[in-house]
Design an enzyme around this catalytic site. Sequence first.
Site, PDB file in Angstrom:
ATOM      1  N   GLU A 427     -36.727  -7.158 -84.327  1.00  0.00           N
ATOM      2  CA  GLU A 427     -37.485  -6.234 -83.477  1.00  0.00           C
ATOM      3  C   GLU A 427     -38.664  -5.615 -84.224  1.00  0.00           C
ATOM      4  O   GLU A 427     -39.259  -4.653 -83.757  1.00  0.00           O
ATOM      5  CB  GLU A 427     -36.575  -5.154 -82.891  1.00  0.00           C
ATOM      6  N   ASP A 451     -38.590  -2.755 -78.935  1.00  0.00           N
ATOM      7  CA  ASP A 451     -39.294  -2.289 -80.133  1.00  0.00           C
ATOM      8  C   ASP A 451     -40.328  -3.305 -80.601  1.00  0.00           C
ATOM      9  O   ASP A 451     -41.415  -2.928 -81.024  1.00  0.00           O
ATOM     10  CB  ASP A 451     -38.293  -1.998 -81.256  1.00  0.00           C
ATOM     11  N   CYS A 498     -31.941  -9.120 -76.437  1.00  0.00           N
ATOM     12  CA  CYS A 498     -31.298  -8.000 -75.753  1.00  0.00           C
ATOM     13  C   CYS A 498     -32.307  -6.938 -75.337  1.00  0.00           C
ATOM     14  O   CYS A 498     -31.936  -5.905 -74.807  1.00  0.00           O
ATOM     15  CB  CYS A 498     -30.188  -7.405 -76.612  1.00  0.00           C
TER      16      CYS A 498
HETATM   17  C1  PEP Z   1     -34.940  -3.327 -78.407  1.00  0.00           C
HETATM   18  O1  PEP Z   1     -35.619  -2.680 -79.212  1.00  0.00           O
HETATM   19  O2  PEP Z   1     -35.371  -4.281 -77.744  1.00  0.00           O
HETATM   20  C2  PEP Z   1     -33.530  -2.980 -78.166  1.00  0.00           C
HETATM   21  C3  PEP Z   1     -32.764  -3.739 -77.421  1.00  0.00           C
HETATM   22  O3  PEP Z   1     -33.045  -1.857 -78.731  1.00  0.00           O
HETATM   23  P1  PEP Z   1     -33.311  -0.378 -78.198  1.00  0.00           P
HETATM   24  O4  PEP Z   1     -33.943  -0.479 -76.839  1.00  0.00           O
HETATM   25  O5  PEP Z   1     -31.996   0.295 -78.160  1.00  0.00           O
HETATM   26  O6  PEP Z   1     -34.215   0.156 -79.243  1.00  0.00           O
HETATM   27 MG    MG Z   2     -34.723  -1.395 -80.688  1.00  0.00          MG
END
Ligand code: PEP
Ligand code: MG
Length: 538
Positions: A427, A451, A498
């Site tokens: 990320e 991110d 994700c």
């Molecule tokens: C992301 O950064 O894509 C992620 C899944 O984590 P979060 O949204 O919790 O930072």
């Molecule tokens: Mg993230």
Amino acid sequence: MLKGIGASQGYGIGKAVLIKDINLDYSKVRYSDAATEKERLKNAADEFIKETQTLCESLKESAGSKEAEILEGHIMMLNDPFMLSQMNDNIDNGFVAEKAVDTVCNMFIDMFSATDDELTNQRASDVKDIKDSLLKILLGVETVDISNVAAGSVLVAKDFTPSMTSQINSENVSAIVTEVGGVTSHSAILARAMGIPAVLSVIDATKKISDGQDIIADGFLGEVITDPSTQEFDSYRAKQSDYIKQKDSLKAYIGKETITADGVKKAVYANIGRPEDVQNVLQNGAEGIGLFRTEFLFMDRNTEPTEEEQFEAYSTVARAMNGQEVIIRTLDIGGDKDIPYLKIEKEENPFLGHRAIRYCLDNRELFKKQIRAILRAAVYGYIKIMLPLITCIDEVNEAKAVIKECEAELAESGTEYKSVPVGIMVETPSAVFISDLLAQEVEFFSIGTNDLTGYTMAVDRGNSKVSKLYDAMQPSVLRAIEITIKSAKKAGIQVGMCGEAAADPRLIPKLIEWGLDEFSVTPSSILQTRKIICEYKA
Ligand code: PEP
Ligand code: MG
């Protein structure tokens, strides 16, 4: 019409219920005399005990006895003559009842927080709850019982904390509207997990919308219409019924294998924040959990969850998923996710600061507690550990060494545990550039486009002024994704996504083409994502 950000799809039509910030400031309360103040305190304590007993009874019937036991503990604490007599002594010294409550409770909170014993730390959290409840009663602060709002309510608040959200009964709440937050903020993530339409970042929503007002929230366009005309009502009812029909048609994809029209096997996983979300995951037939955001277990409390509490949460999810993969991400705090009791220092650039894996590696005990809980829970299912915000190989090696250390400790104490595969979130641009090297060190990747988009485009993901640039379809972000998938493929490790982009219909065909194995999405997007994949043909 009020404009905001559509953060969870669907249409909410109903009456506004305003959830105001709770103000427990008692600086304007004047001392009359000791007898009156003591009487006020006694009445408040009686009222608290009565309310808590009623809540206990209903919890025993609905949520089980564990939550009820916690509340029974609150009653016992307040019934302890020492606590009340200390408060009365303070009143004798000229304090109003509110200040007496505040002072004595703070004394207990400090005392309970100062030890290393987890159970004693937990007491601090209980006393904080008692303090807030007594102050609310003394100050006559009315709070909306979120769990009991009338059917068709559209909840309007500055923001929704995870504990507020966990009280929401999705049968009765037709939408939520907030003044802050973006598509990837925690309130948005939780709203999507519960399938409740949400419009966030509506400036001054709590001032412009009044309690009881007729209201329509459009979670697609991010619009809120107050006092709609008959025509607007009719048009939105028609849209809502079309949307429900379309959602119903997706039910055909429950339990269906995720395989492209030309026969390539893929998997749709789900993102969760709390063990309760698993219900929704199972109903929608996900093939695994691709992201368990464990930071939600740490939010809305005054002390960190104990190893036992974490073990309980992780093993509950592992058991419920019945042998399907559960990817547990280690604590990802900092950035926009503040947890006050962890005392993370204020930083000039929190998104570039002491967050996620960086914080955990510098706070070993907290990190190890979580790792131990995960390794112990792994006995009950198919768990994997995922490390957030990785930027270099050293971080991976250091984290893997901590995991090994936890395994050795568990083995030595004769505690049951299981070793698990370790993977990372890709990320950051840095992780993308060295994804070929990282792929040699870990067993899987999961691309965090939320991110990754922000860091690649140099855009704060919560800042609505630059939100135009925050788009995973930007060529630079697409290249970053492609590079990462290719590195994983070359090394022969599993690669998933994700971030929210995994459910983006514009992106799914490209992800399939590049070879993404697993699409981890919010539970309400599982079926739509599977449908798009199943219809794909190269
Ligand atoms: C992301 O950064 O894509 C992620 C899944 O984590 P979060 O949204 O919790 O930072
Ligand atoms: Mg993230």
